[in-house]
Enzyme design. Structure first.
Site, short mmCIF file in Angstrom:
data_model
loop_
_atom_site.label_atom_id
_atom_site.label_comp_id
_atom_site.label_asym_id
_atom_site.label_seq_id
_atom_site.Cartn_x
_atom_site.Cartn_y
_atom_site.Cartn_z
N ASP A 1 0.79 -1.50 -0.35
CA ASP A 1 0.58 -0.23 0.50
C ASP A 1 0.47 0.70 0.16
O ASP A 1 0.73 1.98 -1.12
CB ASP A 1 -0.64 0.05 0.93
CG ASP A 1 -1.61 -0.80 0.82
OD1 ASP A 1 -1.74 -2.21 0.26
OD2 ASP A 1 -2.76 -1.00 1.48
N ARG B 1 -1.36 2.89 17.54
CA ARG B 1 -1.29 4.20 16.57
C ARG B 1 -1.47 5.45 17.21
O ARG B 1 -0.47 6.34 16.84
CB ARG B 1 -3.36 3.58 16.51
CG ARG B 1 -2.91 2.48 16.13
CD ARG B 1 -1.94 2.20 14.72
NE ARG B 1 -2.49 0.99 13.66
CZ ARG B 1 -1.19 0.63 13.38
NH1 ARG B 1 -0.89 0.52 13.84
NH2 ARG B 1 -1.39 -0.33 12.27
N ASP C 1 -7.72 2.06 12.16
CA ASP C 1 -7.18 2.71 11.76
C ASP C 1 -6.65 4.07 10.97
O ASP C 1 -6.48 5.13 11.60
CB ASP C 1 -5.81 2.17 11.25
CG ASP C 1 -5.22 1.17 12.18
OD1 ASP C 1 -5.70 0.67 13.44
OD2 ASP C 1 -4.23 -0.48 11.58
N SER D 1 -3.23 -10.47 6.42
CA SER D 1 -3.26 -8.78 6.62
C SER D 1 -1.98 -8.78 8.20
O SER D 1 -2.73 -9.17 8.87
CB SER D 1 -4.17 -7.85 6.28
OG SER D 1 -3.78 -6.86 6.51
#
Length: 407
Positions: free
Chosen positions: A22, A104, A133, A185
């Site tokens: 990505d 995060r 996220d 993932s």
């Protein structure tokens, strides 16, 4: 896409960069989409493993970034984010130890700091429009740097699949190690590793051995138990097997010990913040041991009402962390309340590791409220059982009055 009219207003953007498919596509997309835009790659080292960082700078520059900043956040992540969170007892939906969620806010904070350092006017992330996220990152950006523009390519570009991204990179001659094969993932840091996608998208499929990467299968774990001792002060692990360790070193040590016993595996279907359910497999070996140790000492030192209050804090904190609300007054308040209770959470505990289980088998604390003299079933001289009658009459007085009023 290169023939489209380019957007203006962004001169320098800091991209949260992992080197994966990505973000590898995002760098050239940014250059093609925004006129005269400089891209600064930023990677947070939160303990995802040295192998994930090898060649990262070279890959970012080859993709079109002008700089790549790799920031070591491992000690800060464990000491200032993981330890305060687990002291509250936060577990999302009763199972998830919040590994991705806790990372995060520190990543977003560091990204903003890099943006300020290089004079950027925008930040960018590679989160999809389906996940949690995007909310976590952008909630942090809003709290820390509301003046910075936020760019979320997955909500803007026309690409919709892994194959689209691979084709996009191939057309531009940008190399990637990713393939079109549908794989899992994964997200890793010092606390855990998560696995989603692939066979796991069907909840009727049992996870195969190929899913797990950090822990051994419990059935393949050693046939003999291993015991590990923890020293805990103010709700924080300070020693492992009598060795004083930093928070990060303590976690890494426990990861190594517990992983070989198959400790810390879970397979859950959770409620995402955006409304859909998702299935994930998580491995949190060292964290599972830490949780067992903290709860064991709490059992000794927290009275009933304090324990109830700590559980309420835990419930609120689990949703707050999961939902990306770290930089809020509520978070500060919950941590302050938890730290107040943790002042007495001091002691030693021994955890037995065996076939996927982490069980506290010994525990002691100088602040223990447990008294063998009071709790014994044998004869004692400290508790007059006749006193219980008056206590029960007062404790049940409201029920007694209610019953009398119905006659």
């Amino acid at each position: 896409m290169s023939n489209a009219v380019k957007k203006t207003g962004v001169k320098k953007v800091v991209l949260a960069y992992s080197g994966g498919l990505d973000t590898s596509a995002i760098i050239p997309w940014l250059k093609e989409t925004y006129d005269d835009c400089e891209i600064i790659a930023f990677c947070a080292d939160v303990g995802q493993g040295e192998e994930e960082l090898v060649g990262l700078t070279e890959k970012a520059l080859a993709s079109g970034a002008s700089e790549c900043h790799i920031v070591d956040l491992k000690e800060e992540f464990v000491a200032d984010y993981i330890y305060p969170t687990i002291a509250t007892g936060a577990i999302y939906e009763g199972t998830y130890l919040l590994g991705t969620s806790m990372a995060r806010p520190i990543i977003a904070k560091a990204q903003v700091e890099v943006a300020r350092k290089v004079g950027a006017d925008a930040v960018c992330h590679g989160c999809t429009g389906k996940g949690n996220d995007q909310v976590r990152f952008e909630g942090c950006f809003a709290a820390l740097a509301p003046d910075l523009k936020v760019i979320a390519p997955w909500r803007e570009w026309e690409m919709r699949s892994r194959e689209d991204l691979l084709d996009y990179l191939a057309e531009r001659g940008i190399k990637t190690s990713a393939s079109a094969t549908k794989i899992y993932s994964r997200d890793a840091n010092a606390w855990h590793i998560s696995h989603e996608g692939g066979e796991l998208e069907d909840p009727w499929n049992e996870p195969s051995k190929g899913v797990w990467t950090l822990t051994v299968a419990p059935e393949d774990a050693p046939n003999e138990a291993e015991y590990v001792s923890l020293a805990i002060k103010n709700g924080r692990v300070t020693h492992v097997n009598d060795q004083a360790l930093s928070p990060y070193a303590a976690l890494m040590t426990l990861n190594d010990i517990a992983a070989k016993h198959g400790v810390g595996r879970i397979d859950i279907t959770e409620n995402r913040l955006v409304g859909m359910k998702s299935r994930g497999c998580y491995e949190t070996p060292g964290g599972t041991v830490m949780f067992a140790g903290l709860r064991a000492i709490e059992e000794l030192v927290l009275d009933k009402t304090s324990r109830t209050w700590r559980e309420q804090i835990a419930g609120q904190m689990s949703h707050l962390v999961y939902d990306g609300r770290w930089f809020t007054p509520l978070c500060k308040s919950l941590i302050a309340a938890s730290d107040s209770l943790a002042e007495s959470v001091n002691g030693d505990v021994v955890i037995k590791l065996y076939k996927g289980q982490a069980t506290a088998v010994k525990k002691r604390s100088p602040n223990s409220l447990y008294s063998e003299a009071f709790a014994t079933f044998g004869e004692d001289d400290v508790y007059d059982q006749k006193h219980a009658e008056g206590f029960i009459r007062l404790y049940s007085l409201a029920s007694r009055i209610r019953a009398l009023n119905t006659k």
